[in-house]
Every structure is written in structure tokens, then in C-alpha cells.
Design an enzyme around this catalytic site. Structure first.
Site, mmCIF file in Angstrom:
data_model
loop_
_atom_site.group_PDB
_atom_site.id
_atom_site.type_symbol
_atom_site.label_atom_id
_atom_site.label_comp_id
_atom_site.label_asym_id
_atom_site.label_seq_id
_atom_site.Cartn_x
_atom_site.Cartn_y
_atom_site.Cartn_z
ATOM 1 N N ARG A 82 0.846 -1.140 -0.185
ATOM 2 C CA ARG A 82 0.088 0.072 0.134
ATOM 3 C C ARG A 82 0.766 1.318 -0.097
ATOM 4 O O ARG A 82 0.712 2.199 -0.534
ATOM 5 C CB ARG A 82 -0.912 -0.011 0.944
ATOM 6 C CG ARG A 82 -2.057 0.898 1.245
ATOM 7 C CD ARG A 82 -3.142 0.728 2.326
ATOM 8 N NE ARG A 82 -2.765 0.772 3.556
ATOM 9 C CZ ARG A 82 -3.454 0.368 4.639
ATOM 10 N NH1 ARG A 82 -4.547 0.021 4.472
ATOM 11 N NH2 ARG A 82 -2.783 0.791 5.643
ATOM 12 N N LYS A 184 -2.620 6.282 1.591
ATOM 13 C CA LYS A 184 -2.657 6.704 2.812
ATOM 14 C C LYS A 184 -1.760 8.024 2.609
ATOM 15 O O LYS A 184 -0.518 7.763 2.988
ATOM 16 C CB LYS A 184 -2.210 5.673 3.714
ATOM 17 C CG LYS A 184 -2.689 5.494 4.969
ATOM 18 C CD LYS A 184 -2.471 4.313 5.777
ATOM 19 C CE LYS A 184 -2.954 4.310 7.258
ATOM 20 N NZ LYS A 184 -4.392 4.205 7.416
HETATM 21 C C1 LIG Z 1 -5.330 3.377 7.459
HETATM 22 C C2 LIG Z 1 -6.834 3.760 7.123
HETATM 23 C C3 LIG Z 1 -7.912 2.678 7.313
HETATM 24 C C4 LIG Z 1 -7.485 1.698 7.846
HETATM 25 O O1 LIG Z 1 -6.823 0.586 7.392
HETATM 26 P P1 LIG Z 1 -5.886 -0.637 8.146
HETATM 27 O O2 LIG Z 1 -5.073 -1.048 7.211
HETATM 28 O O3 LIG Z 1 -7.131 -1.500 8.464
HETATM 29 O O4 LIG Z 1 -5.433 -0.008 9.311
HETATM 30 C C5 LIG Z 1 -9.067 3.246 6.875
HETATM 31 N N1 LIG Z 1 -9.404 4.397 6.338
HETATM 32 C C6 LIG Z 1 -8.363 5.259 6.137
HETATM 33 C C7 LIG Z 1 -8.735 6.742 5.435
HETATM 34 C C8 LIG Z 1 -6.956 4.879 6.841
HETATM 35 O O5 LIG Z 1 -6.133 5.802 6.288
#
Ligand SMILES: *Cc1c(COP(=O)(O)O)cnc(C)c1O
Length: 341
Positions: A82, A184
Site C-alpha cells: 500500500r 494513505k
Molecule cells: C489507515 C486507514 C484505514 C484503516 O486501514 P487498516 O489497514 O485496516 O489500518 C481506513 N481508512 C483510512 C482513510 C485510513 O487511512
């Protein structure tokens, strides 16, 4: 190895400096070997790309102690993948997958004294991140970057059991169509701060964001994906190009299908079908699942039949199965648990 003298079960979700962090620099078109350092401060140009144009992305995962005393983390390969997607979208250099996983392992090993013991409910939160470090004033990607990982011990997300929360349908948007909602990036969080502060002032725990184009479909919250349970026990989760692909959500979908024999629908979820669902939860690394008891849409209250006292029955089964897999009480699918030491 002797653990630090920390009151694990009363830790909050905050930053506590630990002994070591990982740093690697990208310069002249390549990453250096990377080192562990005690220095928790960063010195960069006043004109660094991250400071001027928010060129930065991050990841979040946890290390913890399993029932048989091993220190492990959960699916770090997916965080590596990711972050590669995030870096590409932000015109940043890719930090190689194997190097990412090795760096996570090394950083956790160097801070093993901060990994909470099994049963405490606490974990060691791992924060990999990358930013443009060289000066940028005309709008363009930086030439130099820093990739870092720090760790911080965090307490049990739910002290005294997971109480369902009340959330509101937000009038703000989180992510534009064809924008950056699926990566992210710090920038997605910067612009969500006003919305979450406003929601908190109004007494809501979280925002439910809708698709900005039609405002009829459910996207996600500021930092967690939605799962819904139908009255006939199907798991439904929104599908959209502007949702961040949560690793917890993808793992829960697998658990629902392969461990619990549930039917799963990944599809568009309309705001006006919410009242048909039996249970609702928010999923992300921090809490795994936070149950939602009520959704307020401009004065209209949608009360989930699971109520405001405890996690819905099916949500609880999903939660117990996934946390059981993470903690080594239930056999994990191949490759899900990375043993650190
Ligand atoms: C990090 C994040 C999540 C959750 O992702 P995980 O990989 O399950 O921790 C969900 N939505 C957003 C916008 C995020 O930044």
C-alpha cells in the site's frame, strides 16, 4: 529481554518515545542502506517538499505478543504494497517491499522491550512514513526523500469493552472522485481535521463520509472502513475507488467467507439502505472493529438493531475470530503472521 516498566493496560493512544527508530535516505536516485538511530529528531530544509506541498505518506501496523510468547506483526507485506501505491500517486520513490518488511522487523526488534505482554490488550504501534526532504518552491516533486519508522506502545483501544458509538453523516467530503482517497497520504488527514473537530463538538464520535459526486453512497470514516451485517447475516462492505483499502477490512472479508462461512458483498452501499442493516462496524488497525450503534443523518436517527450496549453478535464473531488469529489462538491463513522474534 527485560520489558520496560510501563503500566500497559492503562496506556492511551499517544506518542511515547522508544529507544530506536529506522531511517533511510533517498538521494541521487537511490535509497541508502538505512540505519537504526537513537535520534528522534529530524532536521530538514525550511523549504522541504513535505513542509511546503505536503508530499508525505504513511502506514500503520502493530506488533504484539502472541499467546505462545512470540513477538509478531500482522500482514506487513500489505502495508508495504500500500505504501508503494501511495508513493507512486504522490510522485515519490518506491521503498522496496522486502526492504520495508526488513525495516519493520529490525525496528521492532530494537524496541522489543516496549512490545506489551500477551493479555495486556496493549500493542506496539508501528508508524512507517516517507516525506520529501529536499527544498521545493516551484511546484514539483522533491529530489530527496526520507523513509522512517518509529514505534510507540499504545493501550487497549477499548478500555472496559467496546461500546457502540454514534456517528453522523458529514456535510464535508473526504476524497474527490479520481483524487487521493485510496492512498494513505497525510493530506487526506489534514483536510479531515476540521470535519472531525466539528463532529466531536456536536457530540459524535466519527463522520460517515459520502461519495462526493452524488452524496448518496457510503464511503468511509476519516480513518476506518465500514462493514455492515444484514438481517440475514451477510457481510456488506462499500466498494469505491476513493476508499482507502483497509487491511483489517480485507482480512475480515476473508475471515467472514473462509472461517465463518458467511456470504460477502463488496458493492456500492446507499445511504437510504442503512436502516435495513442489523449491525455496523468501523474497521482499522487501531481498534480492529468499533461497533456503531447509531447513525445520524441531519436529524434522522438510524438506530442499528444491535443497540447501544454492546457489539452486534455477528460483528463480535468477526472480531473474536480475527483477534484470535492475530494473537495465535486460532490458526492463521498462510503468510498473515510475520514472526519477529
Ligand atoms: C489507515 C486507514 C484505514 C484503516 O486501514 P487498516 O489497514 O485496516 O489500518 C481506513 N481508512 C483510512 C482513510 C485510513 O487511512
Amino acid at each position: 529481554m527485560e520489558k520496560k516498566n510501563i503500566d500497559w493496560s492503562n496506556l492511551g493512544f499517544g506518542y511515547m518515545k522508544t529507544d530506536m527508530r529506522y531511517v533511510s535516505n533517498f538521494k541521487d536516485g537511490k535509497w541508502d542502506d538505512g540505519v537504526l538511530t537513537e535520534d528522534s529528531n529530524i532536521v530538514i530544509s525550511e523549504c522541504a517538499g513535505v513542509l511546503q506541498y505536503a508530499q508525505t505518506c504513511f502506514e500503520g501496523l502493530k506488533a504484539y505478543t502472541t499467546e505462545d510468547g512470540k513477538i509478531v506483526c500482522f500482514r506487513p507485506d500489505l502495508n508495504a504494497d500500500r505504501m508503494i501505491d501511495s508513493a507512486k500517486r504522490l510522485e515519490m520513490p518506491v521503498f522496496p517491499k522486502e526492504k520495508f518488511i526488513d525495516a519493520v522487523v529490525e525496528t521492532v526488534k530494537a524496541n522489543a522491550a516496549y512490545v506489551p505482554p500477551y493479555g495486556s490488550g496493549a500493542t506496539l504501534y508501528i508508524r512507517p512514513y516517507m516525506f520529501g526532504s529536499s527544498p521545493v518552491i516551484g511546484v514539483k516533486p522533491a529530489d530527496e526523500y526520507q523513509f522512517r519508522i518509529f514505534t510507540t506502545p499504545v493501550g487497549p483501544y477499548f478500555k472496559g469493552g467496546a461500546k457502540p458509538i454514534v456517528i453522523k453523516v458529514s456535510d464535508f467530503d473526504r476524497a474527490a472522485p479520481n483524487g487521493t482517497g485510496n492512498i494513505k497520504a497525510g493530506l487526506n488527514y489534514a483536510m479531515s481535521l476540521h470535519a472531525i473537530v466539528t463532529a466531536h463538538e456536536e457530540g459524535y464520535a466519527e463522520n460517515m463520509y459520502l461519495d462526493p459526486k452524488t452524496r448518496t453512497k457510503v464511503e468511509e470514516t476519516g480513518g476506518a472502513n465500514f462493514i455492515f451485517i444484514t438481517k440475514d447475516n451477510k457481510l456488506v462492505t462499500p466498494k469505491s475507488d476513493s476508499i482507502l483499502p483497509s487491511i483489517t477490512r480485507r482480512s475480515l472479508v476473508y475471515v467472514a467467507k473462509e472461517y465463518l462461512g458467511m456470504e460477502v458483498e463488496e458493492r456500492e452501499v446507499y445511504l437510504d439502505e442503512l436502516e435495513n442493516f442489523a449491525e455496523c462496524g468501523l474497521c482499522g488497525t487501531a481498534a480492529v472493529i468499533s461497533p456503531v450503534g447509531k447513525i445520524v443523518d441531519h436529524g434522522k436517527e438510524i438506530c442499528l438493531p444491535s443497540g447501544m450496549d454492546e457489539m452486534g453478535e455477528v460483528t463480535k464473531k468477526l472480531y473474536d475470530t480475527l483477534t484470535g488469529i492475530q494473537m495465535g489462538r486460532i490458526e492463521a491463513p498462510k503468510g498473515w503472521i510475520k514472526v519477529i522474534e
